[in-house]
Scaffold this motif. Structure first.
Motif, PDB file in Angstrom:
ATOM      1  N   GLU A  66     -18.881  18.613  40.476  1.00 52.55           N
ATOM      2  CA  GLU A  66     -18.401  17.273  40.166  1.00 52.55           C
ATOM      3  C   GLU A  66     -17.296  16.854  41.140  1.00 52.55           C
ATOM      4  O   GLU A  66     -17.230  15.689  41.562  1.00 52.55           O
ATOM      5  CB  GLU A  66     -17.891  17.221  38.726  1.00 52.55           C
ATOM      6  N   GLN A  67     -16.428  17.805  41.485  1.00 52.62           N
ATOM      7  CA  GLN A  67     -15.370  17.504  42.445  1.00 52.62           C
ATOM      8  C   GLN A  67     -15.957  17.035  43.779  1.00 52.62           C
ATOM      9  O   GLN A  67     -15.435  16.119  44.416  1.00 52.62           O
ATOM     10  CB  GLN A  67     -14.494  18.738  42.661  1.00 52.62           C
ATOM     11  N   ARG A  68     -17.067  17.657  44.171  1.00 55.18           N
ATOM     12  CA  ARG A  68     -17.694  17.279  45.439  1.00 55.18           C
ATOM     13  C   ARG A  68     -18.288  15.873  45.394  1.00 55.18           C
ATOM     14  O   ARG A  68     -18.506  15.253  46.435  1.00 55.18           O
ATOM     15  CB  ARG A  68     -18.787  18.302  45.808  1.00 55.18           C
ATOM     16  N   MET A  69     -18.545  15.379  44.194  1.00 61.57           N
ATOM     17  CA  MET A  69     -19.113  14.037  44.060  1.00 61.57           C
ATOM     18  C   MET A  69     -18.057  12.948  44.201  1.00 61.57           C
ATOM     19  O   MET A  69     -18.393  11.784  44.432  1.00 61.57           O
ATOM     20  CB  MET A  69     -19.816  13.895  42.703  1.00 61.57           C
ATOM     21  N   VAL A  70     -16.787  13.304  44.036  1.00 64.78           N
ATOM     22  CA  VAL A  70     -15.708  12.325  44.197  1.00 64.78           C
ATOM     23  C   VAL A  70     -15.438  12.169  45.693  1.00 64.78           C
ATOM     24  O   VAL A  70     -14.883  13.053  46.341  1.00 64.78           O
ATOM     25  CB  VAL A  70     -14.436  12.762  43.446  1.00 64.78           C
TER      26      VAL A  70
ATOM     27  N   LYS B 237     -29.076   1.567  46.614  1.00 62.56           N
ATOM     28  CA  LYS B 237     -28.022   2.561  46.790  1.00 62.56           C
ATOM     29  C   LYS B 237     -27.004   2.348  45.680  1.00 62.56           C
ATOM     30  O   LYS B 237     -26.832   1.224  45.186  1.00 62.56           O
ATOM     31  CB  LYS B 237     -27.372   2.411  48.155  1.00 62.56           C
ATOM     32  N   ALA B 238     -26.306   3.423  45.290  1.00 60.76           N
ATOM     33  CA  ALA B 238     -25.378   3.322  44.160  1.00 60.76           C
ATOM     34  C   ALA B 238     -24.012   3.854  44.532  1.00 60.76           C
ATOM     35  O   ALA B 238     -23.875   4.756  45.371  1.00 60.76           O
ATOM     36  CB  ALA B 238     -25.931   4.095  42.962  1.00 60.76           C
ATOM     37  N   ILE B 239     -23.004   3.298  43.905  1.00 59.87           N
ATOM     38  CA  ILE B 239     -21.645   3.820  43.990  1.00 59.87           C
ATOM     39  C   ILE B 239     -21.042   3.686  42.603  1.00 59.87           C
ATOM     40  O   ILE B 239     -21.350   2.735  41.869  1.00 59.87           O
ATOM     41  CB  ILE B 239     -20.814   3.068  45.056  1.00 59.87           C
ATOM     42  N   MET B 240     -20.225   4.650  42.206  1.00 57.84           N
ATOM     43  CA  MET B 240     -19.710   4.665  40.839  1.00 57.84           C
ATOM     44  C   MET B 240     -18.191   4.618  40.818  1.00 57.84           C
ATOM     45  O   MET B 240     -17.527   5.304  41.590  1.00 57.84           O
ATOM     46  CB  MET B 240     -20.196   5.902  40.096  1.00 57.84           C
ATOM     47  N   ILE B 241     -17.653   3.786  39.920  1.00 58.70           N
ATOM     48  CA  ILE B 241     -16.213   3.681  39.698  1.00 58.70           C
ATOM     49  C   ILE B 241     -15.863   4.419  38.410  1.00 58.70           C
ATOM     50  O   ILE B 241     -16.326   4.050  37.331  1.00 58.70           O
ATOM     51  CB  ILE B 241     -15.761   2.212  39.575  1.00 58.70           C
ATOM     52  N   GLN B 242     -15.082   5.499  38.541  1.00 58.59           N
ATOM     53  CA  GLN B 242     -14.581   6.204  37.368  1.00 58.59           C
ATOM     54  C   GLN B 242     -13.058   6.112  37.356  1.00 58.59           C
ATOM     55  O   GLN B 242     -12.428   5.849  38.387  1.00 58.59           O
ATOM     56  CB  GLN B 242     -15.029   7.661  37.371  1.00 58.59           C
ATOM     57  N   GLY B 243     -12.465   6.306  36.197  1.00 60.62           N
ATOM     58  CA  GLY B 243     -11.023   6.176  36.071  1.00 60.62           C
ATOM     59  C   GLY B 243     -10.380   7.404  35.495  1.00 60.62           C
ATOM     60  O   GLY B 243     -11.035   8.232  34.848  1.00 60.62           O
ATOM     61  N   THR B 244      -9.086   7.534  35.706  1.00 60.23           N
ATOM     62  CA  THR B 244      -8.351   8.671  35.145  1.00 60.23           C
ATOM     63  C   THR B 244      -8.073   8.475  33.661  1.00 60.23           C
ATOM     64  O   THR B 244      -7.701   9.404  32.973  1.00 60.23           O
ATOM     65  CB  THR B 244      -7.009   8.845  35.869  1.00 60.23           C
TER      66      THR B 244
ATOM     67  N   VAL C 132     -18.760   8.971  43.796  1.00 60.60           N
ATOM     68  CA  VAL C 132     -17.769   8.452  42.844  1.00 60.60           C
ATOM     69  C   VAL C 132     -16.479   8.072  43.556  1.00 60.60           C
ATOM     70  O   VAL C 132     -15.973   8.813  44.414  1.00 60.60           O
ATOM     71  CB  VAL C 132     -17.470   9.509  41.755  1.00 60.60           C
ATOM     72  N   LEU C 133     -15.922   6.914  43.181  1.00 61.45           N
ATOM     73  CA  LEU C 133     -14.558   6.534  43.543  1.00 61.45           C
ATOM     74  C   LEU C 133     -13.712   6.668  42.281  1.00 61.45           C
ATOM     75  O   LEU C 133     -14.026   6.061  41.248  1.00 61.45           O
ATOM     76  CB  LEU C 133     -14.504   5.096  44.063  1.00 61.45           C
TER      77      LEU C 133
END
Length: 502
Positions: free
Chosen positions: A186-190, A3-10, A160-161
């Motif tokens: 993409e918004q729905r993925m956050v 399973k995967a989870i992704m950390i993205q930043g502003t 995505v977090l």
């Protein structure tokens, strides 16, 4: 499959790397096999694996947090900037070539199969993969053919977090603005947002958090505090360069050349009580250190010319003449010689005069040395005679070969762990020392003996300044990071996001 989870930043330096490491440690503590992943990293801080492959150090740090061996599968693409508009492109640990930013932008889509091949191999071996993005997913000029932010999230089907940095201000605008610039899918993925680097009373922040959730319809899954931790960070925006300007019992100055690489080489010295390790970029900041270090650099010749133009070379030469210890690592070691030649235009081309502190000549070549090494200091004289007989380990990444002349002695005797070949490395002459080995100070005994030598020269008792077991020290920092995040993140919600996917 993992399973995967992704950390993205502003933005860059929002804390993605550290949060990724923290989640890796938490998942590991909870009994999962976990691995970090970053499809494309841009950094001059790199590392050589046991197989002799090159990767970004941020993913090495995250692998340490997950208690697994680092692998290039965790960072299939590494970009090492050579100037303001171009980078050396490393794919699966090996140099593909040097490209301009425009050429790479047009080419990178062709690397998606390599990225996914690496990712799928990790998927087969681990329970959870924590993916780190780069910069911001809202860079609208870079969104086309993205392979590191939302493009990667889609390929991996990873929720995505999104992380915002409150320490630099405007965190609500960061988060809302980033969400608004994403496409609807993409918004729905956050699935969650994290406010990072918070200092103060969280109750004051609560009204803003509530409004943020209302405007985005995305839950805030945590407000992470600003944590003082000694773990490796990315090289582009590190706070190490601007901090710790106070002079300790023993003072070490690292010359902050414009293209500094692998400044993590000095972390083991930095954590010794009583030692100040300062990064200096002009003569006024140099002061009167007990030891000056010339670090690695991606452009040795250009950075040497920078030293020459701003007066730091003359200042270092003066300190050397006064008997201060000068120590060069990799590119910094090359600078200490008499000449640097670049007949194949690996860097700027041509030949320039070195600093002349070591009787040595360096020639740059297209072939790149990449290997891990183990060895010892067989015979050392001068102030750092305390290193004699001490064991060391580390790794080499360089594109030049140095030949010693009469008057210089080799500093170390090492074994290339990839080729299983023994060789001599580095050089010393009087109070000047140099080596190609990155991580040369990481073993506790090496750092301890450097401190002993400097203390002896200064005539002070350093018995209470023993070296730190750096590997054990880092473990305490990862546990401290995990403990802090558990207190301030809604781990139950994060596990739900991980299970539900997208």
């Amino acid at each position: 499959m993992a399973k995967a989870i992704m950390i993205q930043g502003t933005m860059s330096n929002a804390g993605k790397s550290l949060l990724t490491a923290g989640l890796c440690r938490i998942f590991k503590q909870d009994g999962y096999k976990v691995a970090p992943f970053k499809s494309q990293n841009m950094a001059l801080n790199s590392f050589i694996t046991e197989e002799g492959m090159e990767m970004g150090r941020a993913q090495v740090m995250q692998a340490d947090a997950a208690k697994i061996k680092p692998s290039v599968l965790m960072n299939p693409i590494l970009l090492k900037p050579t100037n303001d508009t171009g980078s050396q492109v490393i794919v699966n640990g090996e140099v593909l070539g040097t490209m301009s930013a425009r050429d790479y932008f047009a080419y990178k889509k062709q690397l998606i199969p390599e990225v996914m091949k690496a990712y799928h191999k990790l998927e087969e071996e681990y329970d959870i993969i924590v993916i780190e993005g780069a910069g911001s997913p809202a860079e609208i000029n870079l969104k086309q053919e993205d392979i590191v932010n939302m493009g990667m999230a889609k390929l991996a089907k990873a929720p995505v977090l999104l992380v915002g940095d409150i320490d630099r201000g405007g965190v609500f605008a960061q988060l809302v603005g980033t969400i608004m610039l994403l496409e609807e899918d993409e918004q729905r993925m956050v699935k969650g947002m994290i406010i990072n680097k918070f200092r103060g009373d969280k109750t004051i922040l609560d009204p803003g958090v509530k409004t943020l959730e209302e405007k985005t319809n995305i839950p805030v899954v945590g407000v992470a505090p600003y944590m003082e931790l000694e773990v490796e960070d990315e090289d582009s925006l590190t706070e190490r360069f601007s901090g710790n300007q106070e002079v300790g019992v023993l003072d070490i100055a690292v010359i902050r050349v414009p293209r500094i690489s692998n400044f993590t080489d000095f972390n083991a010295l930095e954590v010794i009580p009583g030692v100040s390790l300062r990064y200096v970029k002009n003569v006024n900041e140099l002061k009167n250190p007990d030891m000056i270090i010339l670090p690695g650099t991606k452009n040795t010749m250009e950075d040497l010319l920078w030293l020459r133009q701003n007066g730091l070379e003359a200042a270092v030469l003066k300190k050397a003449a006064e008997g201060k210890v000068i120590f060069g690592i990799c590119g910094g070691y090359q600078m200490l010689g008499e000449t640097l030649s670049d007949p194949e235009h690996v860097e700027a081309g041509g030949e320039i005069k070195g600093m002349g502190l070591l009787p040595m000549h360096t020639v740059f070549k297209e072939s790149k040395t990449r290997t891990r090494v183990q060895g010892r200091f067989p015979k050392v004289e001068g102030i750092l005679h305390t290193l004699m007989g001490v064991q060391l380990e580390g790794y080499e990444i360089h594109m030049g070969e140095s030949t010693l002349s009469q008057g210089a002695e080799s500093l170390t005797e090492i074994t290339d762990m990839v080729k299983q070949e023994s060789k001599m490395d580095g050089a010393y002459c009087k109070n000047v020392y140099g080596s190609y080995v990155h991580g040369i100070f990481d073993k506790e005994d090496v750092a301890k003996k450097v401190v002993e030598g400097l203390g002896e020269q200064k005539g002070i008792d350093v018995s209470n300044m023993a070296g730190v077991n750096f590997a054990e020290f880092k473990e305490t920092q990862y546990d401290k990071l995990a403990e802090g995040l558990r207190k301030h993140l809604d781990m139950k919600k994060i596990y739900e996001i991980l299970e539900q996917g997208i």
